[in-house]
Design a protein around this motif. Structure first.
Motif: not given
Length: 333
Positions: A63-73, A155-162, A231-239
């Motif tokens: 199956g998909a690797p751990r870094n699948a949500p990442s935008p790039a290697v 939901e933000l894993w790999g974009t806003g959360v690294l 309370m929570r994390l939310e998506a902001g502009p441009k990831d």
């Protein structure tokens, strides 16, 4: 265990289909020299080296690797900025020229030792199981991250959360950053992240369990500590990411870093009796062999820094050790 079906047997390379460079030990010839469990950077790199050694290899792609949500290697020489799926596609394409290497989309569910060899049971995409045998096994199954149970984190894993400043710090350099966690872990990570930005805030989501010395070190680097519950994390502009505290205040950051807890992606190492470290990684010796003779490990499955290029290097190293051990067995003194 179920017998090998006719369809599965026909797909297994014949022991006489390719020239042999050495005479194997007496007894039944296993279906494969090496079965590699896991088709990420470590597994595919190992398959490439073993294919070049004329070894009969099966790669089980679970199956998909751990870094699948990442935008790039990132930081992978000649492949910096490549999407994770594209990197693996390139690796699979390179294996096509090595006819002794087979790749299958299936999940290994059981491993049993049969004398000096192993019998494996695997389940394919249709749910149908088959068994096959191997002289050696390479575990390259990787790990899974255990993210904090905070709304928006997954939901933000790999974009806003690294997870790794070495992998993503350059892309968010000189911008406002946050670091999530508590105690020694968040202190070390925050100090590291401050290499890429002078605007770093630690968010502990409650009491931070920070020593006086840790607070002093953070303060000297200009790193603020926020211990309000989140309370929570939310998506902001441009990831980007927005940290919403329970009081309603919103902290806008370009990215939030954290060191997530991890666990082995499969239970195969534990089921086969392989020794695990205190952090849950599969222990290996200098030759990449686990505590169980004939079973090897590489990549994120094993201890050490986790990066795609390092996993690929470990896979290549494990393959060399495997080939040399197989050769010693084929060329007795």
């Amino acid at each position: 265990m179920p017998a090998i079906s006719t369809a599965a047997t026909s797909a297994i390379p014949s022991p006489t289909a390719r020239p042999r460079r050495h005479r194997p030990a007496a007894g039944p010839v296993p279906d494969f020299d090496v079965v590699i469990i896991g088709a990420g950077s470590a597994g595919l790199s190992a398959a490439l080296v073993l294919g070049r050694c004329l070894r009969r290899v099966l790669v089980c792609d679970g199956g998909a690797p751990r870094n699948a949500p990442s935008p790039a290697v990132q930081g992978f020489l000649t492949r910096d900025g490549t999407k994770p799926a594209q990197l693996l596609e390139l690796g699979l394409r390179e294996l096509e020229r090595y006819t002794s290497v087979e790749v299958r989309t299936e999940r290994v569910t059981a491993i049993t030792r049969q004398g000096r060899h192993f019998e494996l049971t695997a389940e394919g995409e249709t749910g149908r199981s088959r068994t096959f045998t191997a002289r050696k096994i390479l575990l390259a199954t990787g790990v899974e991250d255990e993210l904090p149970p905070l709304d928006g984190m997954r939901e933000l894993w790999g974009t806003g959360v690294l997870h790794c400043p070495y992998c993503h710090g350059w892309e968010v350099r000189d911008q406002p950053l946050a670091v999530h966690g508590q105690g020694k872990v968040v202190t070390g990570l925050a100090l590291l992240v401050s290499r890429w930005s002078r605007d770093v805030i630690v968010c502990t989501d409650g009491p931070g369990n920070l020593t006086a010395n840790a607070r002093r070190r953070l303060r000297l680097q200009g790193i603020q500590v926020r211990e309000e519950p989140i309370m929570r994390l939310e998506a902001g502009p441009k990831d980007s990411v927005q940290v919403v505290f329970e009081g309603g205040e919103v902290l806008a950051r370009r990215a939030l870093f954290l060191h997530a807890h991890q666990h082995q992606r499969t239970a195969l190492a534990e089921q086969t009796g392989c020794r695990l470290t205190s952090k849950g990684a599969v222990w290996v010796d200098k030759n990449n062999q686990t505590s169980q003779p004939g079973i090897y490990g590489a990549g994120d499955t094993t201890p050490g820094t986790q990066q795609a290029i390092l996993a690929a290097a470990q896979g290549a190293q494990a393959a060399i050790c495997l080939n040399e051990q197989l050769t010693r067995e084929e060329c007795p003194k």
